[in-house]
Motif scaffolding. Structure first.
Motif, PDB file in Angstrom:
ATOM      1  N   GLY A  45       0.833  -1.203   0.000  1.00 24.59           N
ATOM      2  CA  GLY A  45       0.000   0.000   0.000  1.00 24.59           C
ATOM      3  C   GLY A  45       0.866   1.251   0.000  1.00 24.59           C
ATOM      4  N   LYS A  46       0.239   2.362   0.192  1.00 23.22           N
ATOM      5  CA  LYS A  46       0.893   3.664   0.123  1.00 23.22           C
ATOM      6  C   LYS A  46       2.102   3.721   1.050  1.00 23.22           C
ATOM      7  N   GLY A  47       3.234   4.169   0.499  1.00 18.48           N
ATOM      8  CA  GLY A  47       4.432   4.348   1.293  1.00 18.48           C
ATOM      9  C   GLY A  47       5.313   3.115   1.401  1.00 18.48           C
ATOM     10  N   THR A  48       4.868   1.967   0.859  1.00 19.80           N
ATOM     11  CA  THR A  48       5.656   0.734   0.967  1.00 19.80           C
ATOM     12  C   THR A  48       6.421   0.411  -0.316  1.00 19.80           C
ATOM     13  N   GLY A  49       6.085   1.077  -1.409  1.00 17.58           N
ATOM     14  CA  GLY A  49       6.672   0.735  -2.697  1.00 17.58           C
ATOM     15  C   GLY A  49       5.936  -0.360  -3.419  1.00 17.58           C
ATOM     16  N   LYS A  72       5.314  -0.685  -8.690  1.00 20.66           N
ATOM     17  CA  LYS A  72       6.473  -0.731  -7.799  1.00 20.66           C
ATOM     18  C   LYS A  72       7.322   0.528  -7.954  1.00 20.66           C
ATOM     19  N   PHE A  73       7.826   0.986  -6.793  1.00 16.60           N
ATOM     20  CA  PHE A  73       8.669   2.169  -6.764  1.00 16.60           C
ATOM     21  C   PHE A  73      10.079   1.848  -6.261  1.00 16.60           C
ATOM     22  N   HIS A  74      10.376   0.572  -6.120  1.00 19.57           N
ATOM     23  CA  HIS A  74      11.716   0.053  -5.830  1.00 19.57           C
ATOM     24  C   HIS A  74      11.716  -1.417  -6.248  1.00 19.57           C
ATOM     25  N   SER A  75      12.844  -2.099  -6.053  1.00 17.63           N
ATOM     26  CA  SER A  75      12.927  -3.502  -6.457  1.00 17.63           C
ATOM     27  C   SER A  75      13.084  -4.446  -5.272  1.00 17.63           C
ATOM     28  N   TYR A  76      12.790  -3.965  -4.067  1.00 20.55           N
ATOM     29  CA  TYR A  76      12.968  -4.803  -2.883  1.00 20.55           C
ATOM     30  C   TYR A  76      11.793  -5.775  -2.716  1.00 20.55           C
ATOM     31  N   ILE A 140       1.471   6.576 -17.383  1.00 22.52           N
ATOM     32  CA  ILE A 140       2.128   7.004 -16.145  1.00 22.52           C
ATOM     33  C   ILE A 140       3.649   7.051 -16.279  1.00 22.52           C
ATOM     34  N   GLU A 141       4.159   6.831 -17.492  1.00 16.96           N
ATOM     35  CA  GLU A 141       5.591   6.782 -17.757  1.00 16.96           C
ATOM     36  C   GLU A 141       6.265   5.690 -16.938  1.00 16.96           C
ATOM     37  N   GLY A 142       5.613   4.546 -16.856  1.00 12.62           N
ATOM     38  CA  GLY A 142       6.211   3.378 -16.234  1.00 12.62           C
ATOM     39  C   GLY A 142       7.181   2.718 -17.191  1.00 12.62           C
ATOM     40  N   SER A 143       8.250   2.145 -16.646  1.00 17.14           N
ATOM     41  CA  SER A 143       9.323   1.645 -17.505  1.00 17.14           C
ATOM     42  C   SER A 143       9.057   0.260 -18.070  1.00 17.14           C
TER      43      SER A 143
END
Length: 381
Positions: A45-49, A72-76, A140-143
């Motif tokens: 959820g919000k803030g977790t990536g 996803k906003f990181h790769s963890y 959304i300019e997702g890669s």
């Protein structure tokens, strides 16, 4: 005839539990309860990536397919490592994040991902889903889009609509109709069999015994102790207290007790280590481990041998202990491939990344062949 329509939801609460679970089968990590526990505990959820973006396919009013999906906003917490890809984007001044990932958060376990209603052909669903994800990525300019740890058949089905497939080697235990642990060890070469018995004896000689708890046998105090093990071990290994919080484990106990097997090691009247496993109708899944005392072979006994014992006594056919770990081989776990599929929106990066994946393929395949020579079983004549 009703046409197929794709939609995206930010939370599993936006679909009924019966509609979701009717498509998901017995695999515990895609159950409505597990995904909702991740949300309710705040580990997604919000803030977790890990932001929910689950993909639903309807035919008229009927839900006919689901693909769990996250922005996803990181790769963890993924365990299919693409940090080098993200670094390449950054070096050239581009953003790799956000990206779309179809995976079970913090759970590197191979299993179903796209789940379809009976009579629905995946070959009709996959191109439609990929097309809509690509449109959303452009908006959304997702890669990119990444399908992680699908079974082999699903990975092959996605290959036609994604850019490339990636393989890795992990290790699983298979029940070859063994009747006991000794029967299992009888399949080993003499030297390897003696090594396992020595390891197990070291744990016994250290005065360590085990409680194997399932379902409602796992009480509040057990969870409190296990969570302490989990946090301390993660902090020692990774410098942080783990991806999961105490609320996550409490909700597991409340909502998924029948899917849990907790192995607790005891010495001098107190618990010193534990391993939490999940189960379904045929498979035990090793997931989380922690300890407050270090003893020789304690990890092997708690996480592997006790799990094998459980499979043997309950007629389970497979034990998937999670990713990585060549040390599993000499303890009777066999090499298997895991798969992932990837689509990269930018043409130049797509070519560069695909070339890198192609370059690693022969090394992965050579490693797989090498591990086959290391298994402890007697050679067939």
């Amino acid at each position: 005839m009703n046409s197929l329509k794709v939609s995206f939801i930010a939370s599993i609460q936006q679909v009924s539990s019966s509609d979701w679970d009717n498509l998901m089968g017995s695999y515990p990590f895609l159950s409505y309860r597990f995904i909702s526990i991740l949300e309710k505990s705040g580990v997604t959820g919000k803030g977790t990536g890990w932001v929910g973006h689950h993909c639903l396919v309807h035919k008229g009013d009927e839900l006919v397919a689901i693909l769990p999906l996250y922005l996803k906003f990181h790769s963890y917490g993924e365990y299919v490592f693409d940090h080098a890809w993200a670094d390449a984007y950054q070096r050239y001044g581009f953003d790799y994040f956000p990206k779309f990932v179809s995976a079970i958060p913090y759970t590197p376990i191979t299993g179903p991902r796209l789940c379809c209603a009976e009579g629905v052909d995946q070959s009709d669903i996959i191109p439609l889903i990929i097309s809509e994800i690509q449109k959303r990525a452009a908006e959304i300019e997702g890669s990119s889009f990444h399908l992680l740890f699908p079974d082999q058949r699903l990975s092959q089905s996605f290959s036609a609509c994604t850019d490339f497939q990636r393989k890795a080697v992990h290790f699983q235990w298979f029940n070859r109709d063994y009747t006991s642990f000794d029967h299992f060890l009888a399949a080993f070469s003499s030297r390897k069999r003696k090594n396992v018995r020595k390891e197990r004896k070291r744990v016994v000689d250290a005065g360590i015994s085990f409680d194997v708890l399932t379902g409602k046998e796992i009480g509040f105090e057990h969870w409190r102790i296990f969570y302490k093990f989990y946090v301390l071990t993660y902090a020692k290994r990774s410098g942080h207290g783990g991806y999961l919080n105490q609320t996550f484990f409490e909700l597991l106990s409340e909502l998924m007790a029948e899917s849990l097997v907790l192995v607790l090691a005891k010495r001098e009247g107190r618990y010193i280590a534990g391993a939490l496993n999940f189960k379904d109708t045929d498979t035990l899944y090793g997931r989380y481990w922690g300890c407050i005392e270090e003893h020789e072979c304690l990890h092997f006994e708690t996480c592997y041998y006790q799990g094998i014992e459980y499979c043997l006594s309950h007629g389970l056919g497979r034990f998937d202990p999670g990713v990585q770990g060549e040390h599993k081989i000499q303890r009777g776990f066999e090499p298997v491939y895991s798969y992932s599929n990837h689509w990269i929106r930018d043409d130049a990066f797509r070519v560069a990344i695909e070339n890198a994946v192609n370059e690693e393929k022969p090394y992965i395949e050579a490693y797989f062949k090498e591990t086959l020579t290391l298994v402890p079983f007697k050679k067939e004549v």
